[in-house]
Write a protein that holds these residues in place. Structure first.
Motif, PDB file in Angstrom:
ATOM      1  N   GLY A 126      57.288 -15.705  51.588  1.00 46.13           N
ATOM      2  CA  GLY A 126      57.663 -14.902  52.747  1.00 46.13           C
ATOM      3  C   GLY A 126      58.013 -13.478  52.367  1.00 46.13           C
ATOM      4  O   GLY A 126      57.626 -12.522  53.050  1.00 46.13           O
ATOM      5  N   GLY A 127      58.744 -13.318  51.250  1.00 45.42           N
ATOM      6  CA  GLY A 127      59.110 -11.980  50.808  1.00 45.42           C
ATOM      7  C   GLY A 127      57.913 -11.153  50.383  1.00 45.42           C
ATOM      8  O   GLY A 127      57.768  -9.990  50.784  1.00 45.42           O
ATOM      9  N   VAL A 128      57.031 -11.750  49.586  1.00 48.27           N
ATOM     10  CA  VAL A 128      55.857 -11.017  49.086  1.00 48.27           C
ATOM     11  C   VAL A 128      54.918 -10.652  50.238  1.00 48.27           C
ATOM     12  O   VAL A 128      54.474  -9.498  50.365  1.00 48.27           O
ATOM     13  N   LEU A 129      54.597 -11.635  51.093  1.00 48.85           N
ATOM     14  CA  LEU A 129      53.663 -11.371  52.193  1.00 48.85           C
ATOM     15  C   LEU A 129      54.236 -10.358  53.185  1.00 48.85           C
ATOM     16  O   LEU A 129      53.517  -9.481  53.674  1.00 48.85           O
ATOM     17  N   SER A 130      55.531 -10.478  53.478  1.00 43.52           N
ATOM     18  CA  SER A 130      56.127  -9.517  54.416  1.00 43.52           C
ATOM     19  C   SER A 130      56.093  -8.107  53.844  1.00 43.52           C
ATOM     20  O   SER A 130      55.807  -7.137  54.561  1.00 43.52           O
ATOM     21  N   GLY A 131      56.383  -7.974  52.551  1.00 42.88           N
ATOM     22  CA  GLY A 131      56.352  -6.655  51.928  1.00 42.88           C
ATOM     23  C   GLY A 131      54.968  -6.033  51.956  1.00 42.88           C
ATOM     24  O   GLY A 131      54.802  -4.845  52.267  1.00 42.88           O
ATOM     25  N   ILE A 132      53.958  -6.845  51.661  1.00 45.78           N
ATOM     26  CA  ILE A 132      52.576  -6.335  51.620  1.00 45.78           C
ATOM     27  C   ILE A 132      52.084  -5.968  53.015  1.00 45.78           C
ATOM     28  O   ILE A 132      51.601  -4.850  53.257  1.00 45.78           O
ATOM     29  N   PHE A 133      52.211  -6.910  53.943  1.00 50.68           N
ATOM     30  CA  PHE A 133      51.609  -6.692  55.261  1.00 50.68           C
ATOM     31  C   PHE A 133      52.390  -5.688  56.120  1.00 50.68           C
ATOM     32  O   PHE A 133      51.778  -4.932  56.886  1.00 50.68           O
ATOM     33  N   THR A 134      53.716  -5.660  56.004  1.00 45.98           N
ATOM     34  CA  THR A 134      54.452  -4.641  56.759  1.00 45.98           C
ATOM     35  C   THR A 134      54.114  -3.244  56.253  1.00 45.98           C
ATOM     36  O   THR A 134      54.019  -2.297  57.041  1.00 45.98           O
ATOM     37  N   SER A 135      53.908  -3.106  54.952  1.00 44.91           N
ATOM     38  CA  SER A 135      53.553  -1.790  54.386  1.00 44.91           C
ATOM     39  C   SER A 135      52.170  -1.353  54.842  1.00 44.91           C
ATOM     40  O   SER A 135      51.966  -0.201  55.237  1.00 44.91           O
ATOM     41  N   LEU A 136      51.207  -2.262  54.774  1.00 47.35           N
ATOM     42  CA  LEU A 136      49.846  -1.920  55.202  1.00 47.35           C
ATOM     43  C   LEU A 136      49.809  -1.606  56.698  1.00 47.35           C
ATOM     44  O   LEU A 136      49.116  -0.673  57.130  1.00 47.35           O
ATOM     45  N   PHE A 137      50.581  -2.372  57.473  1.00 46.38           N
ATOM     46  CA  PHE A 137      50.621  -2.126  58.916  1.00 46.38           C
ATOM     47  C   PHE A 137      51.274  -0.775  59.212  1.00 46.38           C
ATOM     48  O   PHE A 137      50.813  -0.017  60.071  1.00 46.38           O
ATOM     49  N   MET A 138      52.352  -0.449  58.484  1.00 44.52           N
ATOM     50  CA  MET A 138      53.012   0.840  58.688  1.00 44.52           C
ATOM     51  C   MET A 138      52.095   1.991  58.261  1.00 44.52           C
ATOM     52  O   MET A 138      52.089   3.064  58.884  1.00 44.52           O
ATOM     53  N   MET A 139      51.317   1.796  57.207  1.00 47.83           N
ATOM     54  CA  MET A 139      50.334   2.804  56.812  1.00 47.83           C
ATOM     55  C   MET A 139      49.341   3.048  57.947  1.00 47.83           C
ATOM     56  O   MET A 139      48.943   4.186  58.217  1.00 47.83           O
ATOM     57  N   HIS A 140      48.936   1.971  58.607  1.00 48.33           N
ATOM     58  CA  HIS A 140      48.005   2.082  59.724  1.00 48.33           C
ATOM     59  C   HIS A 140      48.601   2.968  60.817  1.00 48.33           C
ATOM     60  O   HIS A 140      47.918   3.834  61.381  1.00 48.33           O
ATOM     61  N   PHE A 141      49.881   2.769  61.131  1.00 52.30           N
ATOM     62  CA  PHE A 141      50.570   3.611  62.108  1.00 52.30           C
ATOM     63  C   PHE A 141      50.600   5.066  61.635  1.00 52.30           C
ATOM     64  O   PHE A 141      50.289   5.988  62.394  1.00 52.30           O
ATOM     65  N   GLY A 142      51.009   5.271  60.396  1.00 52.51           N
ATOM     66  CA  GLY A 142      51.170   6.624  59.879  1.00 52.51           C
ATOM     67  C   GLY A 142      49.883   7.424  59.887  1.00 52.51           C
ATOM     68  O   GLY A 142      49.872   8.610  60.249  1.00 52.51           O
ATOM     69  N   ILE A 143      48.787   6.792  59.483  1.00 52.38           N
ATOM     70  CA  ILE A 143      47.502   7.507  59.442  1.00 52.38           C
ATOM     71  C   ILE A 143      47.042   7.857  60.851  1.00 52.38           C
ATOM     72  O   ILE A 143      46.534   8.951  61.105  1.00 52.38           O
ATOM     73  N   LEU A 144      47.230   6.924  61.795  1.00 49.87           N
ATOM     74  CA  LEU A 144      46.853   7.211  63.179  1.00 49.87           C
ATOM     75  C   LEU A 144      47.673   8.366  63.735  1.00 49.87           C
ATOM     76  O   LEU A 144      47.132   9.307  64.336  1.00 49.87           O
ATOM     77  N   PHE A 145      48.986   8.338  63.523  1.00 50.35           N
ATOM     78  CA  PHE A 145      49.853   9.387  64.064  1.00 50.35           C
ATOM     79  C   PHE A 145      49.581  10.733  63.406  1.00 50.35           C
ATOM     80  O   PHE A 145      49.817  11.784  64.012  1.00 50.35           O
ATOM     81  N   SER A 146      49.094  10.723  62.175  1.00 51.72           N
ATOM     82  CA  SER A 146      48.788  11.972  61.481  1.00 51.72           C
ATOM     83  C   SER A 146      47.625  12.709  62.119  1.00 51.72           C
ATOM     84  O   SER A 146      47.433  13.899  61.866  1.00 51.72           O
TER      85      SER A 146
END
Length: 506
Positions: A126-146
């Motif tokens: 749970g810790g590893v998957l949450s860290g990986i997928f939340t980061s990739l998902f947040m990157m998706h937000f950041g690139i779109l907002f940029s």
């Protein structure tokens, strides 16, 4: 006709700046960001998911530690391989996989426990998957907002942070099973809203979302230096502020014994915090979009830092006066950090917008520092509690260390000059038009490159000491250039110069 004239005269610059900003697409993206931000608060800032476990705090700590380390590593990998992420981001597979991965990790965390091998495996997975997928998902937000204009990003961040605090307030009243379902639903809901909002914005001719360009460093050496300086500045700011926030929060949680107390007081303070964050969101929106100078954003920044300092200073209060509720200083600490985060979104995305060819790497490094600060803060806070104990003396030194770090951050790392430099490159249409007018005056009156640079600074309201420091020039040199500028333009004061620029057609 008279009615139209009256309405036209009633408009103010602030109203003009925010008019039309909250379009359906922007609202959808704001709601998506709010759902995404609330997941971290739900998963790691309460025992909601883990409350029925006999070792709830140990499970929460272990899962959070694994998740945040995995998150930092993921951001650094993305920063090292920006072209790979560019190819992945925005694809249908990524839009589905990222939020589903976050939801799956939430379910695994629900079954985590340190008492069995299977429970320990759930903590790690749970810790590893949450860290990986939340980061990739947040990157998706950041690139779109940029790729959006500043006014859209400010509106999205304002909606997002106000909603996230409200959702967390509601979440605190749920039992573990309901809390897990509610928390797990946040990422898929964010994914749906993100897709819907993006589709809406693509239909609006005024806000097209262009394809992300190939990721290459800026060709100009000065651009590379400026980008590197801003990335380092923002990263250090979030590293230091995140450290102070999480260390204080960790201490408050231990002192307050939240695991053994009724959640009502904590929940109500979170509800009050939601109101504070909402008001701050409105203030930041007006400050960045309506101000012709950097003074209003500077005031917002200073106020947020002041409240972080205040939260650090009251660290000792619950120890000295046990009858004082810990939830109150905790709310000050959380609200101030949330507000600072809110302000950082348009600044970070504005820099990424200016340097779209490096936005993946830049945003990934920002987020890595954003995550590393709370990690170090939690470790130090836990060490203080477990090894030293929170006596009056240790609390005093902890408060002093927090205040010192915030002083260093606001006076040496993220200064007013750095803030104004970041604001100057934000993609605000009004500012672009003003810069075009300045360039037209420079060309029309034959100003040299240096004279044009100085004229633009004075026209933006900068004072003599600022121009001297920014351009590394002596007072007499700047004064001489200003006299030459006035002579060429045929004006006698800064106000006459500004009036001339405003009258000029770009």
């Amino acid at each position: 006709m008279a009615e139209e004239t009256r309405k036209s005269m009633a408009k103010t610059p602030a109203r003009d700046a925010v008019e039309g900003i909250f379009s359906p697409g922007v609202i959808c993206l704001g709601l998506a960001l709010g759902c995404n931000l609330s997941w971290v608060m739900m998963a790691f800032q309460s025992l909601g998911i883990f409350h029925d476990q006999p070792d709830a705090e140990a499970v929460l700590d272990a899962t959070y530690l694994i998740s945040i380390v995995a998150s930092i590593v993921t951001y650094l990998v993305v920063a090292a391989l920006p072209k790979r992420f560019r190819a992945l981001s925005g694809t249908t597979a990524a839009n589905v996989a990222f939020p589903v991965g976050v939801a799956a990790s939430t379910v695994l965390m629900f079954f985590g426990t340190t008492t069995t091998a299977a429970g320990t495996a759930c903590i790690v997975a749970g810790g590893v998957l949450s860290g990986i997928f939340t980061s990739l998902f947040m990157m998706h937000f950041g690139i779109l907002f940029s790729m959006l204009k500043t006014k859209a990003v400010v509106a999205i961040a304002s909606i997002g942070y106000a909603l996230s605090t409200l959702l967390f307030f509601l979440y605190l009243f749920f039992r573990p099973l309901e809390a897990t379902v509610f928390c797990a639903s946040m990422a898929p809901m964010a994914g749906i809203l993100l897709t819907q909002g993006t589709s809406m914005l693509k239909l609006q001719k005024k806000q097209p979302i262009e394809p992300l360009p190939v990721q290459t460093p800026p060709a100009d050496a000065e651009d590379r230096r400026q980008l590197r300086d801003l990335v380092l500045t923002f990263s250090c700011c979030m590293l230091l502020s995140g450290f102070v926030y999480e260390m204080a929060r960790t201490v408050y949680v231990q002192v307050g014994q939240f695991a053994a107390q009724d959640v009502t007081t904590y929940a109500l303070t979170q509800g009050g915090m939601a109101s504070v964050v909402t008001l701050a969101a409105i203030a930041v929106t007006l400050a960045i979009l309506s101000s012709n100078s950097v003074r209003a954003p500077e005031v917002c920044y200073r106020v947020f830092v002041f409240f972080l300092v205040l939260a650090a200073l009251v660290l000792q209060l619950p120890i000295v006066l046990p009858q004082v509720p810990v939830a109150f200083p905790l709310a000050i600490n959380t609200a101030s950090f949330q507000c600072l985060n809110l302000m950082m979104w348009p600044l970070v995305c504005g820099v990424c917008n200016q340097y779209l060819g490096s936005c993946v790497r830049s945003f990934a490094l920002f987020r890595a520092a954003w995550a590393a600060g709370p990690l170090f803060g939690m470790l130090v806070g836990r060490w203080l509690w477990a090894s030293v104990g929170l006596t009056h003396q240790s609390a005093f030194f902890a408060s002093a260390a927090c205040v010192l770090l915030l002083f260093v951050m606001s006076n040496f790392v993220f200064t007013e000059a750095k803030l104004s430099r970041a604001l100057n490159i934000l993609p605000i249409e009004r500012r672009r038009r003003f810069q075009d007018k300045c360039q037209a005056v420079i060309e029309r009156y034959g100003l040299t490159e240096r004279e044009g640079e100085i004229m633009t600074m004075f026209a933006k309201g900068r004072n003599l000491p600022y121009v001297m420091e920014e351009l590394v020039l002596s007072k007499s040199t700047v004064s001489t250039h200003r006299q030459h500028i006035y002579k060429k333009l045929g004006v006698h004061s800064a106000q006459e110069m500004i009036d001339l620029i405003q009258r000029t057609e770009s």
